[in-house]
Design a protein around this motif. Structure first.
Motif, PDB file in Angstrom:
ATOM      1  N   VAL A  26       0.848  -1.197   0.000  1.00  0.00           N
ATOM      2  CA  VAL A  26       0.000   0.000   0.000  1.00  0.00           C
ATOM      3  C   VAL A  26       0.884   1.247   0.000  1.00  0.00           C
ATOM      4  CG1 VAL A  26      -1.749   1.329   1.239  1.00  0.00           C
ATOM      5  CG2 VAL A  26      -1.917  -1.158   1.179  1.00  0.00           C
ATOM      6  N   GLY A  27       1.941   1.205   0.813  1.00  0.00           N
ATOM      7  CA  GLY A  27       2.862   2.334   0.864  1.00  0.00           C
ATOM      8  C   GLY A  27       3.503   2.616  -0.479  1.00  0.00           C
ATOM      9  N   ALA A  28       3.833   1.544  -1.232  1.00  0.00           N
ATOM     10  CA  ALA A  28       4.444   1.723  -2.549  1.00  0.00           C
ATOM     11  C   ALA A  28       3.474   2.406  -3.511  1.00  0.00           C
ATOM     12  CB  ALA A  28       4.871   0.366  -3.113  1.00  0.00           C
ATOM     13  N   PHE A  29       2.244   1.930  -3.549  1.00  0.00           N
ATOM     14  CA  PHE A  29       1.255   2.538  -4.449  1.00  0.00           C
ATOM     15  C   PHE A  29       0.955   3.980  -4.049  1.00  0.00           C
ATOM     16  CE2 PHE A  29       0.473  -1.807  -5.832  1.00  0.00           C
ATOM     17  CZ  PHE A  29       0.076  -1.660  -7.150  1.00  0.00           C
ATOM     18  N   LEU A  30       0.944   4.262  -2.742  1.00  0.00           N
ATOM     19  CA  LEU A  30       0.720   5.641  -2.300  1.00  0.00           C
ATOM     20  C   LEU A  30       1.905   6.537  -2.647  1.00  0.00           C
ATOM     21  CD1 LEU A  30      -0.978   5.166   1.190  1.00  0.00           C
ATOM     22  CD2 LEU A  30      -2.029   6.098  -0.878  1.00  0.00           C
ATOM     23  N   ALA A  31       3.108   5.999  -2.580  1.00  0.00           N
ATOM     24  CA  ALA A  31       4.284   6.780  -2.992  1.00  0.00           C
ATOM     25  C   ALA A  31       4.181   7.144  -4.467  1.00  0.00           C
ATOM     26  CB  ALA A  31       5.562   5.995  -2.711  1.00  0.00           C
ATOM     27  N   TRP A  32       3.733   6.182  -5.261  1.00  0.00           N
ATOM     28  CA  TRP A  32       3.521   6.473  -6.684  1.00  0.00           C
ATOM     29  C   TRP A  32       2.433   7.528  -6.861  1.00  0.00           C
ATOM     30  CZ3 TRP A  32       3.364   0.641  -8.361  1.00  0.00           C
ATOM     31  CH2 TRP A  32       4.678   0.145  -8.401  1.00  0.00           C
ATOM     32  N   ALA A  33       1.394   7.448  -6.028  1.00  0.00           N
ATOM     33  CA  ALA A  33       0.322   8.442  -6.112  1.00  0.00           C
ATOM     34  C   ALA A  33       0.862   9.845  -5.846  1.00  0.00           C
ATOM     35  CB  ALA A  33      -0.784   8.098  -5.115  1.00  0.00           C
ATOM     36  N   LYS A  34       1.772   9.955  -4.868  1.00  0.00           N
ATOM     37  CA  LYS A  34       2.369  11.256  -4.559  1.00  0.00           C
ATOM     38  C   LYS A  34       3.234  11.741  -5.715  1.00  0.00           C
ATOM     39  CE  LYS A  34       3.492  14.841  -2.104  1.00  0.00           C
ATOM     40  NZ  LYS A  34       2.542  15.974  -2.039  1.00  0.00           N
ATOM     41  N   CYS A  35       4.008  10.846  -6.314  1.00  0.00           N
ATOM     42  CA  CYS A  35       4.818  11.223  -7.480  1.00  0.00           C
ATOM     43  C   CYS A  35       3.925  11.676  -8.619  1.00  0.00           C
ATOM     44  CB  CYS A  35       5.686  10.039  -7.924  1.00  0.00           C
ATOM     45  SG  CYS A  35       6.955   9.537  -6.741  1.00  0.00           S
TER      46      CYS A  35
END
Length: 337
Positions: A259-268
């Motif tokens: 989930v953290g990885a997908f959210l990091a991508w969302a921020k990018c």
């Protein structure tokens, strides 16, 4: 509703392209806050899973008593042993603020434990992360912490909570949800009670809900960033992707890292590193939770098919890449589903 093709297409838009155009860090920088004397595996699994999903950098912010073990598990992780029992949270604010400013997402809870000094540091990190507008994942003892003080997270719609069966029951009670509420509606009720925070209720099927319909508790600084239409929505996604038949300890940490990885991508994506920014920020946590749930369950199935009853969480790590490929294909962005 089940996962639709439209939702999968939106998730795909958040995934960084693998075409050589991005430099280090533009595919995500994730932090995990947790790791004390007795708990070193959970923060490792969360942090390394984020990297296996595809972020560039994973940091673990932990106690010195856990740092040596975590460093020994993998040289790929950046370990910060700054949560020292002998110092006050206030004395760490400047250093922690600088560290979090380098990240896109913070995962709070894996290996956190319930010692008071660790919970105090976690509250400080949560406060700083909110000030900086970071995406957040709350899991394990991070859920215990916010359950004791729901206003820590209430209305912060950049957060995803990932409770298991026991944690969800406790969180529902703390949020004042009527125990007679139909099981399929409880995640939505908890999300509504917490001002639209995304809930990923783990179970035989994962139920993901972001419910702000009629909610009045959305934090002012978040409400100012979203439209009236986005404020009033009630979306529920059910992920019934087959997983493995053994539920080993640590699988939840793989999910929180994913989930953290997908959210990091969302921020990018939000920051304009790639993509055309057509997805509203308010929907990104639900999309991230859905993508991570599908990948984690697929990972579990693949590992179980190979290892059977003897499967352990470490067996799952090497299957994250194949699982991601099975779900989203070879191309990271723009390919057909």
């Amino acid at each position: 509703m089940p996962v639709s093709k439209a939702i999968l297409e939106q998730i795909r838009l958040l995934i960084p392209p693998l075409n050589g155009t991005l430099h280090k860090g533009q595919s995500g920088r994730v932090g995990v806050l947790g790791g004390a004397l007795d708990y070193t595996g959970a923060p490792f699994f969360a942090a390394i899973s984020a990297q296996r999903v595809g972020v560039d950098l994973s940091h673990v912010i932990c106690s010195p008593t856990a740092a040596g073990a975590i460093k020994s598990y993998s040289p790929d992780l950046i370990v910060h042993p700054v949560l020292r029992q002998e110092i006050s949270p206030g004395s760490l604010r400047k250093e922690l603020s600088g560290l979090l400013a380098r990240l896109h997402t913070l995962i709070i809870g894996p290996g956190l434990g319930r010692e008071q000094y660790m919970l105090d540091f976690a509250r400080l990190a949560l406060e700083i992360a909110k000030e900086q507008g970071m995406f957040l994942v709350l899991d394990a003892d991070g859920l215990f912490m916010v359950g004791q003080q729901l206003d820590l997270i209430n209305g912060y719609r950049r957060a995803v909570l990932t409770p298991n069966v026991v944690e969800f029951k406790r969180l529902s009670e703390q949020a004042g949800i009527d125990p007679k509420t139909a099981p399929e509606k409880r995640a939505s009720s908890v999300s509504h009670a917490l001002g639209g925070v995304t809930i990923l209720q783990k179970g035989a099927s994962d139920i993901i809900s972001s419910n702000t319909e009629g909610a009045s508790s959305v934090a002012a600084h978040e409400a100012s960033k979203i439209s009236a239409e986005e404020k009033e929505q009630n979306e529920v996604v059910v992920v019934d992707t087959p997983g493995g038949l053994k539920r080993c300890g640590g699988q939840g940490d793989i999910l929180s890292g994913s989930v953290g990885a997908f959210l990091a991508w969302a921020k990018c994506y939000e920051d304009g590193a790639y993509g055309d920014k057509t997805i509203p920020v308010s929907k990104m946590p639900l999309l991230a939770a859905t993508g991570a749930s599908i990948v984690t369950r697929t990972t579990s199935r693949i590992a179980f098919e190979k290892e059977g009853r003897g499967v352990v969480t470490q067996d799952m790590l090497k299957e994250i890449g194949p699982a991601f490929k099975e779900v989203f294909g070879d191309e990271a962005q723009g390919s057909k589903l």
